[in-house]
Scaffold this active site. Structure first.
Site, short mmCIF file in Angstrom:
data_model
loop_
_atom_site.label_atom_id
_atom_site.label_comp_id
_atom_site.label_asym_id
_atom_site.label_seq_id
_atom_site.Cartn_x
_atom_site.Cartn_y
_atom_site.Cartn_z
N ALA A 1 9.04 -15.91 72.52
CA ALA A 1 9.61 -15.18 73.65
C ALA A 1 11.14 -15.20 73.66
O ALA A 1 11.77 -14.25 74.14
CB ALA A 1 9.08 -15.75 74.96
N THR A 2 11.74 -16.26 73.14
CA THR A 2 13.21 -16.30 73.09
C THR A 2 13.74 -15.16 72.24
O THR A 2 14.69 -14.46 72.64
CB THR A 2 13.70 -17.65 72.53
OG1 THR A 2 13.38 -18.69 73.47
CG2 THR A 2 15.20 -17.64 72.29
N GLN B 1 4.82 -16.62 81.47
CA GLN B 1 4.02 -17.53 82.30
C GLN B 1 2.87 -16.82 83.01
O GLN B 1 1.97 -17.49 83.53
CB GLN B 1 4.91 -18.24 83.31
CG GLN B 1 5.96 -19.17 82.71
CD GLN B 1 5.35 -20.40 82.04
OE1 GLN B 1 4.18 -20.73 82.22
NE2 GLN B 1 6.17 -21.09 81.26
N THR C 1 8.83 -10.93 56.93
CA THR C 1 7.41 -10.95 56.59
C THR C 1 6.59 -11.50 57.76
O THR C 1 6.86 -12.58 58.27
CB THR C 1 7.16 -11.82 55.34
OG1 THR C 1 7.93 -11.30 54.25
CG2 THR C 1 5.69 -11.84 54.96
N CYS D 1 12.88 -26.68 78.49
CA CYS D 1 14.12 -26.30 77.81
C CYS D 1 15.32 -27.08 78.32
O CYS D 1 16.35 -27.17 77.64
CB CYS D 1 14.36 -24.81 77.97
SG CYS D 1 13.07 -23.79 77.23
N ASN E 1 8.83 -20.16 85.67
CA ASN E 1 8.24 -21.28 84.94
C ASN E 1 8.35 -22.61 85.66
O ASN E 1 7.61 -23.55 85.34
CB ASN E 1 8.89 -21.41 83.55
CG ASN E 1 10.40 -21.47 83.61
OD1 ASN E 1 11.05 -20.60 84.16
ND2 ASN E 1 10.97 -22.51 83.03
#
Length: 369
Positions: free
Chosen positions: A68-69, A180, A236, A317, A150
């Site tokens: 997601a970052t 979330q 890839t 985080c 979150n």
């Protein structure tokens, strides 16, 4: 072991581990290769995209990312480049995840006007979604707001935000960090042009996420290279991780009633303890944030860990540091210093909640001054 930190990450489903392992062992071809192994790998990617789109109930494109970052960064840096003539205002919330907030700080430094809308405080009759819509003007190129916070579980009505924004300025792109809420809330409540997703929050494995893009929505790539995924995300594709992602989506059960019952049970048990403050409201029921006044978060967390009960004090985080999110919800500093976040999963049982409450009560007796 009782694991109640599922907003940080989740234990992979057994079916996910099997899907990843089987693809690692028997379907390890490069999806861009023209031979049989490449074709088989491409089939996995196509099937995974279909699975995620069906879960979202949306018609568009799925771009696989490292998480997601990366999805959030792709939107926040890619949309302003693709729609540079649409304006320079970006509307967001004041309680976004760091993977949204920190790119926005960079954009602010680059000259973009970033408008941060605060949430209503508990029991205040403020219309948060309307204030987001009201912040949109003819110069607004992007709205980026999270679906479920979150740390507190606060839920934003994304469908209402989307409709209101588009009425105000049809050219404004709407992005949602849905990490979330995906698979935990009904997808019919989620509408956006761009949606960020993560596998490891829904019992997939770490290292893979996705970005949903509605038809006709553009953004400049964050990564350049071999031109995979129609040139919008080179690199890839990790077929094994993507197979696990799709399996997690298929395997995640409807826990709506279960989460509501667990949340109610925990709130009831906490209500029987002295000096507990509930910090969550208008929240997804799989997340509950509360303060055990008189016992610092770190002390309570380690006390519970001694009992093999795992919770958190907020966003993983922030690594134990105060993120500032609770303050945005009107939580006093003293309560923030003793906040505990509990987040459920399909594996969570009533007995886990009872054991947690027992551990908290024991911690109060042991440490409260």
């Amino acid at each position: 072991m009782i694991y109640l930190d599922n907003s940080a990450t989740t234990r992979p489903f057994d079916s996910v581990i099997k899907a990843v392992s089987e693809n690692m062992a028997g379907n390890f071809g490069n999806a861009s290769s023209l031979h049989h192994m490449g074709v088989e790998a491409e089939k996995v990617l196509s099937a995974a995209k279909k699975t995620i789109l069906e879960k979202l109930g949306a018609d568009g494109e799925i771009i696989f990312t490292s998480g997601a970052t990366e999805s959030n960064n792709t939107v926040l840096f890619g949309v302003p480049k693709a729609y540079r003539h649409n304006g320079s205002r970006i509307v967001t919330s004041s309680f976004e995840h760091p993977s949204v907030e920190n790119p926005l700080k960079k954009l602010g430094e680059a000259g973009y006007e970033v408008v941060r809308v605060k949430p209503p405080k508990h029991n205040e009759p403020q219309d948060y979604e309307q204030r987001i819509i009201d912040a949109v003007d003819g110069n607004t190129l992007l709205v980026s707001v999270m679906w479920v916070n979150n740390e507190t579980g606060f839920v934003t009505d994304m469908s209402r935000v989307y409709r209101g924004v588009k009425r105000k300025n049809p050219k404004t792109i709407v992005h949602c960090d849905a990490v979330q809420g995906f698979c935990k809330l009904p997808a019919k409540l989620l509408t956006a042009d761009l949606i960020s997703l993560s596998a490891h929050k829904i019992h997939g494995v770490k290292g893979v996420g996705a970005l949903y893009a509605g038809k006709g929505v553009r953004f400049e790539p964050l990564l350049y290279g071999g031109g995979q995924q129609k040139g919008v995300r080179s690199g890839t594709e990790p077929v094994d991780l993507i197979a696990g992602f799709a399996e997690a989506v298929r395997s995640y059960p409807d826990c709506t009633e279960k989460y509501a019952a667990l949340n109610e049970r925990l709130c009831g048990l906490l209500a029987g303890m002295q000096d507990i403050g509930i910090n969550s409201y208008n929240n997804a029921k799989n997340i509950l944030n509360f303060s055990v006044r008189g016992v610092r978060s770190e002390i309570m967390l380690h006390h519970l860990e001694e009992r093999e009960i795992y919770v958190s004090s907020g966003s993983a985080c922030s690594k134990g540091k105060t993120s500032g999110v609770l303050a945005q919800f009107g939580v006093p500093d003293a309560d923030t210093d003793c906040a505990v976040r509990v987040s459920f999963s399909p594996f969570t049982a009533e007995g886990d909640i009872d054991a947690l409450a027992e551990g908290i009560a024991d911690g109060i007796k042991r440490f409260r001054r």
